[in-house]
Write a protein that holds these residues in place. Structure first.
Motif, PDB file in Angstrom:
ATOM      1  N   ILE A   1      36.611 -12.589  18.157  1.00  0.00           N
ATOM      2  CA  ILE A   1      36.130 -13.285  16.953  1.00  0.00           C
ATOM      3  C   ILE A   1      35.073 -14.329  17.280  1.00  0.00           C
ATOM      4  CG2 ILE A   1      38.290 -12.920  15.717  1.00  0.00           C
ATOM      5  CD1 ILE A   1      38.867 -15.933  16.190  1.00  0.00           C
ATOM      6  N   ARG A   2      35.013 -14.780  18.531  1.00  0.00           N
ATOM      7  CA  ARG A   2      34.028 -15.795  18.890  1.00  0.00           C
ATOM      8  C   ARG A   2      32.607 -15.238  18.931  1.00  0.00           C
ATOM      9  NH1 ARG A   2      37.882 -18.130  23.606  1.00  0.00           N
ATOM     10  NH2 ARG A   2      38.532 -15.942  23.504  1.00  0.00           N
ATOM     11  N   TYR A   3      32.472 -13.942  18.732  1.00  0.00           N
ATOM     12  CA  TYR A   3      31.152 -13.317  18.615  1.00  0.00           C
ATOM     13  C   TYR A   3      30.789 -13.037  17.154  1.00  0.00           C
ATOM     14  CZ  TYR A   3      30.944 -12.482  23.681  1.00  0.00           C
ATOM     15  OH  TYR A   3      30.895 -12.625  25.049  1.00  0.00           O
ATOM     16  N   VAL A   4      31.596 -13.540  16.223  1.00  0.00           N
ATOM     17  CA  VAL A   4      31.361 -13.280  14.794  1.00  0.00           C
ATOM     18  C   VAL A   4      30.874 -14.571  14.129  1.00  0.00           C
ATOM     19  CG1 VAL A   4      32.352 -12.452  12.636  1.00  0.00           C
ATOM     20  CG2 VAL A   4      33.204 -11.555  14.831  1.00  0.00           C
ATOM     21  N   PRO A   5      29.577 -14.660  13.776  1.00  0.00           N
ATOM     22  CA  PRO A   5      29.061 -15.903  13.186  1.00  0.00           C
ATOM     23  C   PRO A   5      29.814 -16.326  11.929  1.00  0.00           C
ATOM     24  CG  PRO A   5      27.248 -14.452  13.822  1.00  0.00           C
ATOM     25  CD  PRO A   5      28.512 -13.652  13.975  1.00  0.00           C
ATOM     26  N   GLU A   6      30.185 -15.354  11.091  1.00  0.00           N
ATOM     27  CA  GLU A   6      30.844 -15.672   9.817  1.00  0.00           C
ATOM     28  C   GLU A   6      32.219 -16.325  10.018  1.00  0.00           C
ATOM     29  OE1 GLU A   6      27.797 -12.692   9.493  1.00  0.00           O
ATOM     30  OE2 GLU A   6      29.672 -12.686  10.650  1.00  0.00           O
ATOM     31  N   LEU A   7      32.805 -16.166  11.199  1.00  0.00           N
ATOM     32  CA  LEU A   7      34.114 -16.756  11.477  1.00  0.00           C
ATOM     33  C   LEU A   7      33.996 -18.068  12.264  1.00  0.00           C
ATOM     34  CD1 LEU A   7      36.250 -13.599  12.357  1.00  0.00           C
ATOM     35  CD2 LEU A   7      36.149 -14.876  10.201  1.00  0.00           C
ATOM     36  N   GLY A   8      32.785 -18.593  12.343  1.00  0.00           N
ATOM     37  CA  GLY A   8      32.595 -19.825  13.092  1.00  0.00           C
ATOM     38  C   GLY A   8      32.507 -19.582  14.586  1.00  0.00           C
ATOM     39  N   GLY A   9      31.987 -18.411  14.964  1.00  0.00           N
ATOM     40  CA  GLY A   9      31.857 -18.092  16.377  1.00  0.00           C
ATOM     41  C   GLY A   9      30.741 -18.871  17.045  1.00  0.00           C
ATOM     42  N   GLY A  10      30.573 -18.613  18.325  1.00  0.00           N
ATOM     43  CA  GLY A  10      29.530 -19.283  19.089  1.00  0.00           C
ATOM     44  C   GLY A  10      30.089 -20.235  20.122  1.00  0.00           C
ATOM     45  N   ALA A  11      29.299 -20.452  21.167  1.00  0.00           N
ATOM     46  CA  ALA A  11      29.765 -21.238  22.308  1.00  0.00           C
ATOM     47  C   ALA A  11      29.922 -22.721  21.988  1.00  0.00           C
ATOM     48  CB  ALA A  11      28.801 -21.060  23.474  1.00  0.00           C
ATOM     49  N   LEU A  12      29.099 -23.268  21.106  1.00  0.00           N
ATOM     50  CA  LEU A  12      29.182 -24.695  20.810  1.00  0.00           C
ATOM     51  C   LEU A  12      30.527 -25.054  20.195  1.00  0.00           C
ATOM     52  CD1 LEU A  12      28.001 -27.536  20.562  1.00  0.00           C
ATOM     53  CD2 LEU A  12      26.879 -26.802  18.440  1.00  0.00           C
ATOM     54  N   LEU A  13      30.945 -24.312  19.163  1.00  0.00           N
ATOM     55  CA  LEU A  13      32.206 -24.623  18.495  1.00  0.00           C
ATOM     56  C   LEU A  13      33.412 -24.256  19.340  1.00  0.00           C
ATOM     57  CD1 LEU A  13      31.569 -23.581  14.761  1.00  0.00           C
ATOM     58  CD2 LEU A  13      31.755 -25.887  15.713  1.00  0.00           C
ATOM     59  N   ASP A  14      33.256 -23.284  20.231  1.00  0.00           N
ATOM     60  CA  ASP A  14      34.411 -22.848  21.008  1.00  0.00           C
ATOM     61  C   ASP A  14      34.547 -23.602  22.317  1.00  0.00           C
ATOM     62  OD1 ASP A  14      36.636 -20.853  21.292  1.00  0.00           O
ATOM     63  OD2 ASP A  14      35.523 -20.390  23.117  1.00  0.00           O
ATOM     64  N   ALA A  15      33.443 -23.765  23.059  1.00  0.00           N
ATOM     65  CA  ALA A  15      33.502 -24.387  24.378  1.00  0.00           C
ATOM     66  C   ALA A  15      32.808 -25.746  24.425  1.00  0.00           C
ATOM     67  CB  ALA A  15      32.875 -23.456  25.421  1.00  0.00           C
ATOM     68  N   GLY A  16      31.699 -25.888  23.700  1.00  0.00           N
ATOM     69  CA  GLY A  16      30.929 -27.118  23.783  1.00  0.00           C
ATOM     70  C   GLY A  16      31.661 -28.348  23.292  1.00  0.00           C
ATOM     71  N   VAL A  17      32.582 -28.162  22.357  1.00  0.00           N
ATOM     72  CA  VAL A  17      33.302 -29.315  21.824  1.00  0.00           C
ATOM     73  C   VAL A  17      34.174 -29.992  22.885  1.00  0.00           C
ATOM     74  CG1 VAL A  17      33.269 -28.574  19.415  1.00  0.00           C
ATOM     75  CG2 VAL A  17      35.096 -27.759  20.924  1.00  0.00           C
ATOM     76  N   TYR A  18      34.555 -29.264  23.933  1.00  0.00           N
ATOM     77  CA  TYR A  18      35.401 -29.860  24.973  1.00  0.00           C
ATOM     78  C   TYR A  18      34.672 -30.950  25.759  1.00  0.00           C
ATOM     79  CZ  TYR A  18      39.198 -26.493  24.306  1.00  0.00           C
ATOM     80  OH  TYR A  18      40.241 -25.762  23.793  1.00  0.00           O
ATOM     81  N   PRO A  19      33.548 -30.642  26.423  1.00  0.00           N
ATOM     82  CA  PRO A  19      32.870 -31.734  27.137  1.00  0.00           C
ATOM     83  C   PRO A  19      32.317 -32.815  26.200  1.00  0.00           C
ATOM     84  CG  PRO A  19      31.539 -29.724  27.208  1.00  0.00           C
ATOM     85  CD  PRO A  19      32.882 -29.341  26.671  1.00  0.00           C
ATOM     86  N   LEU A  20      31.944 -32.446  24.977  1.00  0.00           N
ATOM     87  CA  LEU A  20      31.531 -33.468  24.015  1.00  0.00           C
ATOM     88  C   LEU A  20      32.672 -34.434  23.721  1.00  0.00           C
ATOM     89  CD1 LEU A  20      29.443 -31.378  21.438  1.00  0.00           C
ATOM     90  CD2 LEU A  20      28.564 -33.176  22.956  1.00  0.00           C
ATOM     91  N   ARG A  21      33.860 -33.868  23.530  1.00  0.00           N
ATOM     92  CA  ARG A  21      35.028 -34.710  23.227  1.00  0.00           C
ATOM     93  C   ARG A  21      35.418 -35.550  24.437  1.00  0.00           C
ATOM     94  NH1 ARG A  21      37.721 -37.927  21.773  1.00  0.00           N
ATOM     95  NH2 ARG A  21      39.499 -37.970  20.369  1.00  0.00           N
ATOM     96  N   ALA A  22      35.259 -34.987  25.632  1.00  0.00           N
ATOM     97  CA  ALA A  22      35.578 -35.748  26.844  1.00  0.00           C
ATOM     98  C   ALA A  22      34.622 -36.927  27.000  1.00  0.00           C
ATOM     99  CB  ALA A  22      35.515 -34.843  28.063  1.00  0.00           C
ATOM    100  N   ALA A  23      33.348 -36.705  26.702  1.00  0.00           N
ATOM    101  CA  ALA A  23      32.378 -37.797  26.782  1.00  0.00           C
ATOM    102  C   ALA A  23      32.749 -38.915  25.817  1.00  0.00           C
ATOM    103  CB  ALA A  23      30.974 -37.275  26.483  1.00  0.00           C
TER     104      ALA A  23
END
Length: 313
Positions: free
Chosen positions: A144-166
């Motif tokens: 599902i992380r490859y489906v734009p309509e479901l909120g897919g994409g690397a930013l929402l799935d993985a990028g939020v982790y280092p952003l939140r850590a910062a």
């Protein structure tokens, strides 16, 4: 999460729901609870709180539905797909005095408290830079992380982790100074990216994320006197004993910390807040809601500023 709920002394698993009645029934039979429709689950009087594990595009909608139904909510990260949607859900929780938490499990691991203590004790000197990364190999094509309509994409799935850590270590007020993204030619879905940020005190931060890499989950903080590094920062297994490395000019220390189950700690903390009587009885809940909105503001800014590089993928 279901095994954790079944094992947690502070929670009783009452019912599971999903789009497929057959799958819901299989999970219910396995964990000894009822199966329900998603709407029906929210109507039950014997349920105090719900955990929402839907795709990101449905987090905000179903969190709001649960809050309207009077349920406390533990929702998978990210809390929504935009800052505006996050604000709507957070305001609803505040109006109804309900606990609303975004399930960033890594925040509950004590290894980060050890790093924060080093900063507070001055072991690093004045902070200069933060670098965080969460990357992993390509996913199955139907994920599902490859489906734009479901909120897919690397930013929402993985990028939020280092952003939140910062944000966890540098405090509120981070601003995005620039970003880049590798996007899929067919539909513009982001496969990986990076962002540059700056804190109000002038600490520079860089984050990297994506699912077209070998696995990596780490962050480091660099100060005027020393640097500290945490590996397996975001997804340490319950039995893993973290190693925090402190490097000075002519000296290296390695601190091996006790193992901790961040999933159980996240669930237990949420259950304790609910049992305390709601958000008003747990002063820390306001911070959870503020942090969730601030995180989505950073995500929106990364999206807006990202220089996009089109790739086949």
């Amino acid at each position: 999460m279901l095994p954790a709920m079944a094992d947690c002394p502070q929670t009783s698993l009452v019912a599971v729901a999903g789009r497929s009645p057959e799958r819901a029934r299989r999970f219910a039979d396995r964990f000894g609870c009822d199966a329900a429709t998603m709407e029906g689950l929210l109507e039950r009087a014997d349920i105090d709180a719900v955990y929402i594990s839907l795709p990101p595009s449905l987090h905000g909608e179903w969190a709001a539905r649960a809050l309207h139904a009077g349920k406390h909510v533990l929702v998978e990260k990210p809390i929504a797909t935009t800052a505006a949607e996050a604000r709507t859900v957070v305001e609803l929780a505040a109006d109804r005095d309900l606990v609303l938490r975004e399930n960033f499990m890594f925040l509950h691991h004590p290894q980060h408290e050890a790093v924060a203590a080093m900063i507070a004790q001055g072991r690093l000197g004045e902070l200069r830079a933060f670098r965080g990364a969460f990357c992993f190999p390509p996913l199955p094509e139907q994920d599902i992380r490859y489906v734009p309509e479901l909120g897919g994409g690397a930013l929402l799935d993985a990028g939020v982790y280092p952003l939140r850590a910062a944000a966890m270590l540098l405090g509120p007020g981070l601003r995005v100074a620039g970003a880049t993204a590798r996007v899929r030619r067919s539909d513009g879905l982001d496969l990986s990216g990076q962002a540059l940020l700056v804190s109000p005190s002038g600490v520079l931060a860089s984050v990297e994320f994506g699912f077209e890499h070998t696995y990596g989950s780490s962050y480091s903080l660099w100060g005027a006197g020393a640097r500290v590094t945490v590996d397996r920062a975001f997804t340490p297994p319950a039995g893993y004993r973290p190693e925090v490395v402190l490097e000075e000019q002519d000296h290296v220390e390695k601190f091996t910390l006790p193992a901790a189950d961040q999933l159980d700690r996240s669930l237990t903390g949420f259950a304790q807040a609910v049992a305390a009587g709601g958000a008003a009885a747990s002063p820390g809940e306001t911070r959870w809601r503020q942090d969730a909105v601030a995180m989505m503001e950073l995500v929106d800014a990364v999206r807006t500023q990202a220089v996009r590089v089109t790739v086949d993928g």
